[in-house]
Each structure stands twice: as C-alpha cells, then as structure tokens.
Design an enzyme around this catalytic site. Structure first.
Site, mmCIF file in Angstrom:
data_model
loop_
_atom_site.group_PDB
_atom_site.id
_atom_site.type_symbol
_atom_site.label_atom_id
_atom_site.label_comp_id
_atom_site.label_asym_id
_atom_site.label_seq_id
_atom_site.Cartn_x
_atom_site.Cartn_y
_atom_site.Cartn_z
ATOM 1 N N TYR A 73 0.833 -1.226 -0.093
ATOM 2 C CA TYR A 73 -0.189 -0.156 0.000
ATOM 3 C C TYR A 73 1.106 1.233 0.120
ATOM 4 O O TYR A 73 0.323 2.384 -0.626
ATOM 5 C CB TYR A 73 -0.965 -0.040 1.178
ATOM 6 C CG TYR A 73 -2.352 -0.800 1.076
ATOM 7 C CD1 TYR A 73 -2.250 -2.091 1.174
ATOM 8 C CD2 TYR A 73 -3.188 -0.271 0.134
ATOM 9 C CE1 TYR A 73 -3.350 -3.022 0.928
ATOM 10 C CE2 TYR A 73 -4.396 -1.112 -0.336
ATOM 11 C CZ TYR A 73 -4.371 -2.554 0.127
ATOM 12 O OH TYR A 73 -5.496 -3.160 -0.279
ATOM 13 N N ARG A 76 1.804 1.696 -3.506
ATOM 14 C CA ARG A 76 0.727 2.529 -4.335
ATOM 15 C C ARG A 76 0.454 3.836 -3.872
ATOM 16 O O ARG A 76 0.074 4.584 -4.712
ATOM 17 C CB ARG A 76 -0.560 1.531 -3.725
ATOM 18 C CG ARG A 76 -0.457 0.094 -4.421
ATOM 19 C CD ARG A 76 -1.558 -0.740 -4.272
ATOM 20 N NE ARG A 76 -2.888 -0.084 -4.911
ATOM 21 C CZ ARG A 76 -4.078 -0.688 -4.268
ATOM 22 N NH1 ARG A 76 -3.968 -1.615 -3.397
ATOM 23 N NH2 ARG A 76 -5.027 -0.031 -4.849
ATOM 24 N N ASN A 108 -12.085 4.040 -6.762
ATOM 25 C CA ASN A 108 -10.631 4.172 -6.479
ATOM 26 C C ASN A 108 -10.386 4.624 -5.136
ATOM 27 O O ASN A 108 -11.055 5.352 -4.378
ATOM 28 C CB ASN A 108 -10.090 5.197 -7.598
ATOM 29 C CG ASN A 108 -10.445 4.614 -8.934
ATOM 30 O OD1 ASN A 108 -10.679 3.338 -9.086
ATOM 31 N ND2 ASN A 108 -10.643 5.390 -10.155
ATOM 32 N N ASP A 110 -7.479 6.613 -4.787
ATOM 33 C CA ASP A 110 -6.477 7.640 -4.983
ATOM 34 C C ASP A 110 -7.394 8.982 -4.769
ATOM 35 O O ASP A 110 -8.625 8.800 -4.636
ATOM 36 C CB ASP A 110 -5.681 7.474 -6.377
ATOM 37 C CG ASP A 110 -6.777 7.601 -7.524
ATOM 38 O OD1 ASP A 110 -6.861 6.823 -8.365
ATOM 39 O OD2 ASP A 110 -7.578 8.647 -7.584
ATOM 40 N N HIS A 125 -14.615 2.467 -1.672
ATOM 41 C CA HIS A 125 -13.577 1.781 -1.091
ATOM 42 C C HIS A 125 -12.446 2.458 -0.496
ATOM 43 O O HIS A 125 -11.349 1.987 -0.292
ATOM 44 C CB HIS A 125 -12.973 0.940 -2.193
ATOM 45 C CG HIS A 125 -13.921 0.034 -3.006
ATOM 46 N ND1 HIS A 125 -13.864 -0.375 -4.361
ATOM 47 C CD2 HIS A 125 -15.193 -0.346 -2.634
ATOM 48 C CE1 HIS A 125 -14.847 -0.958 -4.709
ATOM 49 N NE2 HIS A 125 -15.734 -1.067 -3.604
ATOM 50 N N THR A 202 -14.474 0.886 -15.474
ATOM 51 C CA THR A 202 -14.556 -0.155 -14.513
ATOM 52 C C THR A 202 -14.935 -1.480 -15.273
ATOM 53 O O THR A 202 -15.810 -1.472 -16.324
ATOM 54 C CB THR A 202 -15.505 0.160 -13.438
ATOM 55 O OG1 THR A 202 -15.737 -0.848 -12.600
ATOM 56 C CG2 THR A 202 -16.772 0.537 -13.962
ATOM 57 N N SER A 203 -14.571 -2.470 -14.511
ATOM 58 C CA SER A 203 -14.878 -3.867 -15.377
ATOM 59 C C SER A 203 -16.270 -4.323 -14.534
ATOM 60 O O SER A 203 -16.627 -5.214 -15.202
ATOM 61 C CB SER A 203 -13.768 -4.780 -14.963
ATOM 62 O OG SER A 203 -13.617 -4.894 -13.470
ATOM 63 N N PRO A 228 -12.280 0.952 -23.053
ATOM 64 C CA PRO A 228 -11.568 0.121 -24.357
ATOM 65 C C PRO A 228 -11.800 -1.159 -24.708
ATOM 66 O O PRO A 228 -11.694 -1.689 -25.592
ATOM 67 C CB PRO A 228 -9.912 0.458 -24.206
ATOM 68 C CG PRO A 228 -9.909 0.748 -22.590
ATOM 69 C CD PRO A 228 -11.051 1.238 -22.071
ATOM 70 N N ALA A 245 -10.344 6.767 -21.430
ATOM 71 C CA ALA A 245 -11.281 7.610 -20.905
ATOM 72 C C ALA A 245 -10.413 8.987 -21.239
ATOM 73 O O ALA A 245 -11.026 10.165 -21.437
ATOM 74 C CB ALA A 245 -11.208 7.491 -19.275
#
Ligand code: BV8
Ligand code: ZN
Length: 260
Positions: A73, A76, A108, A110, A125, A202-203, A228, A245
């Site tokens: 973490y 990240r 996200n 971030d 999250h 997002t998946s 994409p 995006a």
C-alpha cells in the site's frame, strides 16, 4: 443490443447530457490508468506478482503478513503522490460546471478526482490517504511528503498507533469488509435519482459497487460506458464509447459546450 459501440460521440448522448438535471459519474481503476496508476490487477507486479489481489487486500492478509501488505500500500500511495490527474479527471471536474448537479462515485482509493477539482466525490472503497489503527480504529497521521521507494523487497513495517500501540492499516475497504454504510447509501440514492450515469474505467466485477449502474438503469436513467474493452455492462448501456477515458472525455466536454 448496444446501438453504438464506437468512439465517436453520438449527438443523442450530447443532447441527453444537455437535458440532464443530475449526472452520476461512476469510476473504476481505468480512469486513473492514464495517470500511470496501474489498475488493480496490474498493481500486482514485482514482489507482489505471485499474489492475487484478494490475497493482499484482506484483513487476514494483514494479520498474516502486515509488512508485506503495508509495503504494497505504501508503494501504491507513493505512485499516487507522484501522479497527476489526467484529462479524464479534468474533464469530469469540468462537466460538473456544465450540468445542474454531478456526483462522482468512485471505487478508486486515490485522490486524483479531488486534485482535478471534483468536489462531490463518494469513495466507496476508502482512501490510501486515510490510514487508521487496525486495533482501535483511530485515524493515523502519516508524515508529509512522498515515501521513499522502499529498499529491496518493498516489505515495510506499519507505524504503531499513538493511542494504543496497535498496527496502522491502510484506510481502504478490503475484500470481506463492509463498505462505509453512509457512503454506499448516498451512492445508491444518487444512482436512483440521476438522469444519466457515466460508467468510466470499470470492469464492473466488484460488489456491491457493481450494482450502481444497474440501479441507475432500473430507475430509468441512461447508462453510458467508457472502456476500451468489453465488460458485463456492454449490453446494458444506452451507449458504449470504446475508448480510453483520457482520449474521449475531453471530446464529450467540448461537445457539450457546442450551442444546442
Ligand atoms: C463486501 C480497495 C460484505 C482495496 C477494493 C456478490 C457477488 C460476487 C462477489 C461478492 C458479492 N458480494 C460480495 C462479494 C465479495 C467481494 C467481491 O466483489 N469480489 C469480487 C472479486 C467478485 N466484495 C467484497 O468483499 C466487498 N465487501 O461485500 O462485504 C460484508 C457486509 C457486511 C459486513 C461484512 C462484510 C468489498 C469490496 C471492496 C474491495 N476493495 N479496493 C484496494 O484498492 O487495495 S476493490 C478494487 O478492485 C478496486 O477498488 C476496484 O474497484 C476493483 C477492481 O479493480 P480493477 O480491476 O483494477 O479495476 P476495475 O474493475 O475498475 O477494471 C479496470 C477497468 O478499466 C477495465 O475494465 C479496463 O478495461 C478499464 N481501463 C483500462 N484502462 C482504461 C480503462 N478504461 C478507460 N480508460 C482507460 N485508459
Ligand atoms: Zn489504536
């Protein structure tokens, strides 16, 4: 069937945005990809390559090996501190100036939406920037600045809580942990109240966040996807923009600025 899986922006989408009272922008890791932040699966490189996300992003993983998890973490967090918002984050913040109300609901951890100027941001999250004590839950203040690239194997001992001495954990929602109730309720309410939802990067695999676009669609909103690659959302969307995006969001914004 999805009538328009292309990167050109359908005029009907621009018209729908011009008529919208409340837009929800639902983002996943893909919106930060062009800022150089690896998506969740890609974040498992180097020392962490042999792990699954679910092996590291859980309370048990932290109990088993807190240095490995804290090291991941901090790596990240360092990447996020070194990164800049990309044109997608900037366009989303600009969109909020052109519609009566815009709510960003992000998966996200971030802060690139906020650094791009977005003000109404719901973090489903949690955040890399809000660590807290694993034992007593008290917030922990990290030293300012960018953590050094950890030496060697990127294992790092987490700091100790100043109040109880317990180990400090990242301020994110791990797999198997409940999402913050008030944030999730606000996100569901926004999805059910909006006229149009943009699902960007997002998946749509992680629950309960993955329900957000479906709730919007069920409540009668138009759902637009920017990705994409194909996802489970493809057939549920009014439009899919098969694009990165950062490439397409500025065009969406300029299309909205054209006279009606
Ligand atoms: C819970 C923080 C209960 C941590 C994260 C129902 C069905 C199935 C499973 C479950 C279910 N209910 C619960 C579960 C279990 C689990 C789950 O969903 N598992 C999945 C794997 C099946 N859910 C949970 O455990 C949740 N908790 O339900 O608790 C409970 C209730 C009460 C009391 C106790 C417990 C908690 C889930 C939250 C986990 N934490 N993040 C951290 O970041 O380390 S989720 C994490 O993975 C990310 O935040 C992200 O949201 C998610 C997915 O990561 P990525 O794959 O990287 O991102 P994404 O999916 O967004 O995909 C990237 C996309 O971008 C791709 O499609 C790609 O094509 C696209 N892209 C790439 N480049 C670009 C782009 N798009 C546009 N432009 C580009 N340039
Ligand atoms: Zn404590």
């Amino acid at each position: 069937m999805n009538p328009d899986a292309s990167t050109a922006i359908p005029p009907e989408l621009i018209a729908a945005l011009q008529q919208a009272d409340h837009v929800v922008v639902f983002t996943g890791a893909g919106v930060s990809a062009e800022s150089g932040i690896p998506t969740f699966r890609e974040a498992l490189t180097g020392l962490w390559q042999r792990f699954d996300a679910e092996d590291l992003a859980t309370p048990d993983a932290f109990r088993r090996d807190k240095e490995l998890v804290w090291g991941w973490y901090e790596w990240r967090r360092m990447q996020v501190l070194r990164a800049q918002p990309n044109p997608a984050h900037v366009a989303i913040a600009g969109l909020a100036q052109l519609v009566p109300r815009l709510t960003v609901v992000t998966q996200n951890v971030d802060d690139l939406h906020e650094r791009a100027g977005s003000t109404e941001v719901l973090h489903l999250h949690g955040s890399l920037h809000a660590p807290r004590c694993f034992a007593c839950g008290r917030a922990h203040l990290l030293p300012p600045g960018i953590p050094e690239e950890p030496e060697g194997g990127r294992r790092l001992s987490p700091p100790s809580c100043q109040h109880c001495g317990g180990p400090v954990r990242p301020g994110v929602v791990w797999f198997g942990e409940a999402l913050p109730e008030e944030v999730l309720d606000a996100a569901f309410a926004a999805a059910e109240a909006c006229d149009l939802l943009l699902a960007i990067g997002t998946s749509g695999l992680v629950h309960p966040a993955a329900r957000i676009p479906w709730l919007a669609k069920q409540a009668g909103a138009k759902v637009v996807q920017v990705n994409p690659t194909a996802t489970a959302l493809d057939d549920e969307c009014t439009w899919t923009l098969r694009s990165a995006a950062g490439a397409v969001m500025p065009s969406l914004l300029s299309g909205l600025c054209q006279p009606k």
